[in-house]
Write a protein that holds these residues in place. Structure first.
Motif, PDB file in Angstrom:
ATOM      1  N   UNK A 193      -0.840  11.114 -10.279  1.00  0.00           N
ATOM      2  CA  UNK A 193      -0.897   9.935 -11.150  1.00  0.00           C
ATOM      3  C   UNK A 193       0.512   9.419 -11.439  1.00  0.00           C
ATOM      4  N   UNK A 194       1.437  10.307 -11.748  1.00  0.00           N
ATOM      5  CA  UNK A 194       2.813   9.912 -12.035  1.00  0.00           C
ATOM      6  C   UNK A 194       3.441   9.256 -10.805  1.00  0.00           C
ATOM      7  N   UNK A 195       3.218   9.824  -9.648  1.00  0.00           N
ATOM      8  CA  UNK A 195       3.778   9.263  -8.422  1.00  0.00           C
ATOM      9  C   UNK A 195       3.228   7.866  -8.171  1.00  0.00           C
ATOM     10  N   UNK A 196       1.951   7.684  -8.388  1.00  0.00           N
ATOM     11  CA  UNK A 196       1.338   6.369  -8.184  1.00  0.00           C
ATOM     12  C   UNK A 196       1.892   5.340  -9.172  1.00  0.00           C
ATOM     13  N   UNK A 197       2.063   5.731 -10.437  1.00  0.00           N
ATOM     14  CA  UNK A 197       2.620   4.816 -11.439  1.00  0.00           C
ATOM     15  C   UNK A 197       4.069   4.453 -11.122  1.00  0.00           C
ATOM     16  N   UNK A 198       4.836   5.426 -10.673  1.00  0.00           N
ATOM     17  CA  UNK A 198       6.229   5.148 -10.303  1.00  0.00           C
ATOM     18  C   UNK A 198       6.284   4.197  -9.112  1.00  0.00           C
ATOM     19  N   UNK A 199       5.405   4.375  -8.145  1.00  0.00           N
ATOM     20  CA  UNK A 199       5.381   3.509  -6.971  1.00  0.00           C
ATOM     21  C   UNK A 199       5.034   2.076  -7.383  1.00  0.00           C
ATOM     22  N   UNK A 200       4.113   1.921  -8.306  1.00  0.00           N
ATOM     23  CA  UNK A 200       3.751   0.587  -8.785  1.00  0.00           C
ATOM     24  C   UNK A 200       4.910  -0.069  -9.513  1.00  0.00           C
ATOM     25  N   UNK A 201       5.628   0.716 -10.306  1.00  0.00           N
ATOM     26  CA  UNK A 201       6.761   0.177 -11.062  1.00  0.00           C
ATOM     27  C   UNK A 201       7.867  -0.288 -10.132  1.00  0.00           C
ATOM     28  N   UNK A 202       8.132   0.474  -9.087  1.00  0.00           N
ATOM     29  CA  UNK A 202       9.165   0.127  -8.133  1.00  0.00           C
ATOM     30  C   UNK A 202       8.742  -1.119  -7.346  1.00  0.00           C
ATOM     31  N   UNK A 203       7.462  -1.198  -6.974  1.00  0.00           N
ATOM     32  CA  UNK A 203       6.963  -2.325  -6.203  1.00  0.00           C
ATOM     33  C   UNK A 203       6.883  -3.599  -7.032  1.00  0.00           C
ATOM     34  N   UNK A 204       6.707  -3.450  -8.344  1.00  0.00           N
ATOM     35  CA  UNK A 204       6.487  -4.603  -9.209  1.00  0.00           C
ATOM     36  C   UNK A 204       7.718  -5.234  -9.655  1.00  0.00           C
TER      37      UNK A 204
END
Length: 68
Positions: free
Chosen positions: A57-68
Motif C-alpha cells: 500500500x505504501x509503495x502504491x501511494x508513493x508511486x501515485x504521489x511521484x506520478x501526480x
C-alpha cells in the motif's frame, strides 16, 4: 435536559415507551454508531481476506504521489 445531558424516559403503564434526549447527546450517539459500523465492516473485510500488506500500500501511494 441539555445541561444534565441525561435522557428522559417516557413511560406508559410503567413501561418505557420513548426516550427524549438533547441534540448534542443524540449526535454523539449517532457518531459512535457510525464508527462502530466502520469497525464492524473493517473486521468483516479482514475475515474475508480483503487486506493488503502495508508495504504494498505504501509503495502504491508513493508511486501515485511521484506520478501526480
Amino acid at each position: 435536559m441539555a445541561e444534565q445531558r441525561e435522557p428522559l424516559f417516557i413511560t406508559q403503564n410503567g413501561e418505557a415507551k420513548a426516550v427524549l434526549q438533547d441534540v448534542a447527546s443524540y449526535e454523539e450517539t449517532q457518531e459512535t454508531l457510525a464508527l462502530l459500523k466502520v469497525l464492524a465492516l473493517g473486521n468483516l473485510e479482514i475475515e474475508a481476506g480483503k487486506v493488503k500488506p502495508l508495504a504494498e500500500v505504501v509503495a502504491r501511494l508513493r508511486a501515485k504521489r511521484v506520478a501526480g
